[in-house]
Motif scaffolding. Structure first.
Motif, PDB file in Angstrom:
ATOM      1  N   VAL A   1       0.854  -1.190   0.000  1.00 17.57           N
ATOM      2  CA  VAL A   1       0.000   0.000   0.000  1.00 17.57           C
ATOM      3  C   VAL A   1       0.886   1.235   0.000  1.00 17.57           C
ATOM      4  O   VAL A   1       1.828   1.342   0.806  1.00 17.57           O
TER       5      VAL A   1
ATOM      6  N   CYS B   1      -2.804   0.471  -4.197  1.00 13.88           N
ATOM      7  CA  CYS B   1      -2.411  -0.917  -3.895  1.00 13.88           C
ATOM      8  C   CYS B   1      -1.593  -1.439  -5.080  1.00 13.88           C
ATOM      9  O   CYS B   1      -2.104  -1.547  -6.198  1.00 13.88           O
TER      10      CYS B   1
ATOM     11  N   PHE C   1      -9.220  -6.780  -6.289  1.00 12.92           N
ATOM     12  CA  PHE C   1      -8.730  -5.966  -5.186  1.00 12.92           C
ATOM     13  C   PHE C   1      -9.843  -5.773  -4.156  1.00 12.92           C
ATOM     14  O   PHE C   1     -11.027  -5.680  -4.504  1.00 12.92           O
ATOM     15  N   SER C   2      -9.457  -5.717  -2.869  1.00  8.87           N
ATOM     16  CA  SER C   2     -10.378  -5.352  -1.784  1.00  8.87           C
ATOM     17  C   SER C   2      -9.589  -4.575  -0.745  1.00  8.87           C
ATOM     18  O   SER C   2      -8.372  -4.752  -0.606  1.00  8.87           O
ATOM     19  N   TRP C   3     -10.297  -3.720   0.012  1.00  9.23           N
ATOM     20  CA  TRP C   3      -9.650  -2.808   0.962  1.00  9.23           C
ATOM     21  C   TRP C   3     -10.204  -3.021   2.359  1.00  9.23           C
ATOM     22  O   TRP C   3     -11.370  -3.355   2.533  1.00  9.23           O
TER      23      TRP C   3
ATOM     24  N   SER D   1     -13.366  -1.923  -5.055  1.00 11.42           N
ATOM     25  CA  SER D   1     -12.610  -3.060  -5.587  1.00 11.42           C
ATOM     26  C   SER D   1     -11.557  -2.615  -6.592  1.00 11.42           C
ATOM     27  O   SER D   1     -11.122  -3.395  -7.425  1.00 11.42           O
TER      28      SER D   1
ATOM     29  N   PRO E   1      -7.733  -0.712  -7.458  1.00 15.10           N
ATOM     30  CA  PRO E   1      -6.413  -0.603  -6.815  1.00 15.10           C
ATOM     31  C   PRO E   1      -6.100   0.799  -6.320  1.00 15.10           C
ATOM     32  O   PRO E   1      -4.992   1.035  -5.856  1.00 15.10           O
TER      33      PRO E   1
ATOM     34  N   TYR F   1      -4.517   1.109   6.603  1.00 16.11           N
ATOM     35  CA  TYR F   1      -5.156   0.667   5.364  1.00 16.11           C
ATOM     36  C   TYR F   1      -4.413  -0.578   4.864  1.00 16.11           C
ATOM     37  O   TYR F   1      -3.184  -0.594   4.783  1.00 16.11           O
TER      38      TYR F   1
ATOM     39  N   CYS G   1      -4.750  -3.736   1.754  1.00 16.94           N
ATOM     40  CA  CYS G   1      -5.430  -4.207   0.560  1.00 16.94           C
ATOM     41  C   CYS G   1      -5.132  -5.692   0.366  1.00 16.94           C
ATOM     42  O   CYS G   1      -4.082  -6.186   0.766  1.00 16.94           O
TER      43      CYS G   1
ATOM     44  N   SER H   1      -2.541 -10.506   1.339  1.00 17.86           N
ATOM     45  CA  SER H   1      -2.868  -9.194   1.895  1.00 17.86           C
ATOM     46  C   SER H   1      -1.594  -8.437   2.199  1.00 17.86           C
ATOM     47  O   SER H   1      -0.570  -9.020   2.566  1.00 17.86           O
TER      48      SER H   1
END
Length: 777
Positions: free
Chosen positions: A181, A198, A209-211, A227, A229, A244, A246, A256
């Motif tokens: 990140v 990300c 992608f997920s946060w 979703s 980057p 944070y 990702c 992750s």
């Protein structure tokens, strides 16, 4: 890696075709082969031509044709994949080749003829390559393995030579690398714009992608709907502060990132001041003296505010909390909290008024003084402003009132046991009065007297206890003439006497008095030398048995010491020569284990000592021997097993009981001094009449003798004998000769077989067919 050009392939093909029209070899199977593969492939084809000279010219079947779509296989980088040539008849030879993506050059990988296999050194670019039957196994798969694989097999079916081909396309998937990140500004000021990205180094697409975002105050939460980057925080505020993370995933894995902290800078807001314990006045806050007063200041800010406290115009503390550990009147005044954000260099402040009230310290203290016939009650509570007012209350009314200190003398006549007197203390700062109580009660039961020897029995300490009671009872020691020994004192009362023999028989009295008990109470004690008694004055046991000698203290002034003296008048210690002491209250028992006449027979004394005298009692211990067992004679003593063992036989004669036998041995060497006997065997059952003895040195001549045993009593030793050799036996010699002949015959057979294996042309093929699997052409 060596490669063969097309002309070499054609020349090789023409040479093979000269062997027969049934032995064809496709051009494409030879192109790209390294030089050391050419003779191997030629040898395989010649072998099958010789085995099948009349095979007709037939087409070469293939698993799939070059124009057909190749089979697709997926593998993951770093893992393993197996490429299979499909099940079918067991092939005679298998050749694997590889063409990288974007290339037309066919590169050999591995080849096997079932008995041996070879992997090209250049195959290391694909991973760790090995052959499992006809399948190609690639472990630690590398990205360079992307491309087309060709499996060529040579097999025999229905007496005909066939070649098959299988084309496979291998796709190498790359796992997602750990994402990272990146913050466009890790420490933005509240109100600006921040981009959070990300980044992932590698991974086979498509990527998802997920946060996730969490703060130190809240649990982790998923940012639903984001979703991409890239996150855009515009404008950023203090709620965006936190970590944070990702997560990136593809068809292979999901990883992750580590957390990246977004530190939003803001504040400080106006401080809020609180005071504990909480008390409000028209001007601010108040607190009582002697209490711990805590002033807390909080102003929302990031980075956290630096706080400075001022009292009037003087700085008194640095930090968010100012603690007055013990408040006093001098702490009254104005208190200001200044909050400072060092990053933004901004300040805010707030001010409160604190007033200290103070009562007297602690609480009222009550006491009762022991005076004859009268109970004197005392209550004190000094200090405070204004002074506290104190007054007594009793079972029959209210007593006097006075500031800070009040005394009340109360006649104890007719006062019941358990009477309660209460002193109440009142102060303007207290919502309820503070009180203390005194309960008058006489001590239970009566005084108890005791004695203790001190400093190595040099002094006798008289002690008298009468615990309990309020006020405490007063105790005095009196001699036999009722004369006081020292001044009266509360419990316990102690008096020391010099230890001497004339104290035995003297009597002393402890006199106790209490205001609620008339008359008083007392206890007496008499100093006496110890008196002893023994369980039995005469104890008899057989040798090896267990003897018990008992001794008990009948009377005497405690504490008294009990001990046993041995026949030599020495004190007996635990476990010395089989002695064990068992103290049980006023009893001391002496245990003599495995009684031995040489060590344990004699007169023992039990001795008791205290500070005013001592006494003793004697016990005679007799240790009797067992009767002698019968005599023994050796009837036979012969060698066995090459003089390393002997067989011993014996007989007994004469009267007497026995419990076993003991065999002794020694080296029989002519000398003026005989060597000591050693135990060769013991614990032999009384029914036994023979014993085999081993562990002998064949070069030593031994002498043996045997003794009968009745418990610990040994009989007269038998005559001394040396072993003799047994009668001759031919059976071991015959067995030895037969075994030697078998070993020689086996060795000759092995040498002939080894020579035939190394010189196959010397022996007829029929002989070799039977023993070595010879093939007839």
């Amino acid at each position: 890696m060596d490669r063969v050009n097309y002309q070499d392939s054609c020349a090789l093909k023409r040479g093979i075709q000269g062997l027969g029209r049934s032995c064809k070899w496709p051009d494409r199977a030879m192109v790209g082969l390294s030089a050391h593969y050419r003779p191997f492939c030629l040898q395989l084809l010649v072998l099958f031509c010789l085995l099948h000279p009349g095979a007709p010219d037939q087409p070469h079947p293939t698993s799939n044709n070059p124009g057909e779509e190749a089979l697709s296989i997926q593998g993951v980088r770093g893992s393993s994949v197996e490429l299979d040539c499909r099940p079918g008849p067991v092939p005679v030879a298998v050749l694997w080749s590889f063409t990288p993506l974007g290339s037309l050059v066919l590169r050999p990988v591995a080849v096997t003829d079932g008995a041996s296999s070879r992997v090209e050194s250049g195959a290391k670019a694909l991973g760790v390559v090995s052959l499992r039957n006809s399948s190609l196994v690639i472990e630690q798969l590398r990205e360079d393995a992307r491309g087309h694989f060709l499996c060529q097999t040579l097999l025999v079916s229905d007496g005909q030579v066939h070649t098959t081909y299988l084309y496979l396309t291998l796709a190498v998937l790359v796992p997602v690398s750990k994402p990272r990140v990146h913050l466009s500004d890790p420490s933005p000021i509240e109100g600006v714009s921040v981009v959070v990205t990300c980044a992932v180094r590698e991974g086979t697409e498509p990527l998802t992608f997920s946060w996730r975002h969490h703060t130190p105050q809240r649990p982790e939460e998923v940012l639903v709907g984001l979703s991409e980057p890239r996150l855009l925080l515009d404008p950023v505020n203090r709620t965006h502060l936190g970590w944070y993370r990702c997560s990136v995933s593809n068809a292979i894995n999901q990883l992750s990132s580590d957390g990246a902290f977004l530190d939003v800078i803001y504040g400080p807001d106006k401080p809020v001041i609180t005071v504990e314990p909480l008390g409000f006045t028209e001007d601010g806050f108040w607190a009582s003296e002697r209490e711990e007063v805590t002033l807390s200041c909080l102003a929302a800010s990031n980075p956290p505010s630096h706080y400075v406290w001022f009292r009037e115009d003087s700085q008194v503390h640095v930090g968010p909390t100012y603690i007055i550990a013990r408040a006093s009147r001098t702490h009254t005044g104005l208190y200001t909290c200044l909050a400072h954000n060092s990053h933004l260099d901004t300040h805010t402040q707030a001010t409160v008024q604190l007033t200290i009230y103070y009562p007297p310290k602690g609480k009222p203290s009550c006491a009762v003084l022991p005076t004859p016939g009268v109970v004197t009650l005392l209550c004190t509570w000094s200090g405070g402003f204004p002074k506290a007012q104190l007054h007594w209350e009793g079972p029959q009314g209210i007593g006097p009132t006075a500031p800070s200190n009040v005394t009340w003398s109360y006649t104890a006549t007719g006062l019941p046991n358990g009477s309660i007197f209460t002193c109440l203390g009142q102060h303007p700062t207290l919502a309820m009065p503070i009180l203390c109580r005194v309960t008058l009660w006489e001590p239970p039961r009566s005084p108890t007297c005791g004695t203790t020897a001190t400093v190595g029995d040099q002094f006798v300490m008289l002690s008298c206890e009468w615990p309990g009671g309020e006020p405490p009872a007063m105790l005095s020691w009196l001699d036999r003439h009722q004369q006081s020994l020292g001044d009266p004192s509360s419990s316990p009362a102690v008096y020391l006497l010099q230890a001497q023999s004339d104290l035995a028989g003297r009597e002393f009295t402890c006199q106790g008095s209490h205001p609620l008990r008339a008359p008083g109470s007392h206890c007496r004690l008499r100093l006496e030398a110890p008196q002893l008694a023994v369980a039995e004055p005469r104890v008899s046991v057989l040798e090896g048995e267990e003897a018990w000698l008992g001794c008990v203290l009948r009377q005497g002034t405690p504490p008294a010491q009990l001990l046993w003296l041995g026949p030599q008048q020495q004190p007996l210690e635990q476990s010395a020569y089989g002695f064990m002491l068992h103290p049980e209250g006023t009893h001391l028992r002496l245990q003599v284990r495995d009684a031995d006449p040489a060590h344990h027979r004699g007169t023992y004394q039990c001795v008791a000592r205290n500070a005013v005298g001592n006494s003793s009692q004697s016990v005679l211990l007799e240790v009797l021997r067992y009767p002698a067992p019968p005599n023994v004679t050796i009837s036979r003593l012969t060698y066995r097993r090459q003089r390393r063992e002997v067989q011993l036989q014996w007989a007994i004669y004469g009267p007497g009981n026995l419990t076993g036998f003991l065999v002794q041995q020694r080296a029989s060497v002519p000398s003026s001094e005989a060597r000591a006997w050693e135990v060769a065997a013991s614990d032999i059952e009384p029914e036994s009449r023979d014993r085999r003895l081993g562990g002998l040195d064949p070069g030593v001549l031994y002498a043996f003798r045997i003794l009968a045993m009745n418990h610990h009593t040994a009989g007269h030793p038998s005559e001394v004998k040396t072993p003799v050799d047994p009668a001759f036996s031919a059976y071991p010699a015959v067995l030895g000769a037969a075994g030697t002949g078998m070993v020689v015959a086996l060795a000759v057979s092995l040498l002939v077989f080894q020579y035939a294996a190394r010189h196959p042309h010397t022996f007829p093929c029929e002989w070799r067919n039977e023993r070595m699997g010879c093939l007839t052409p």
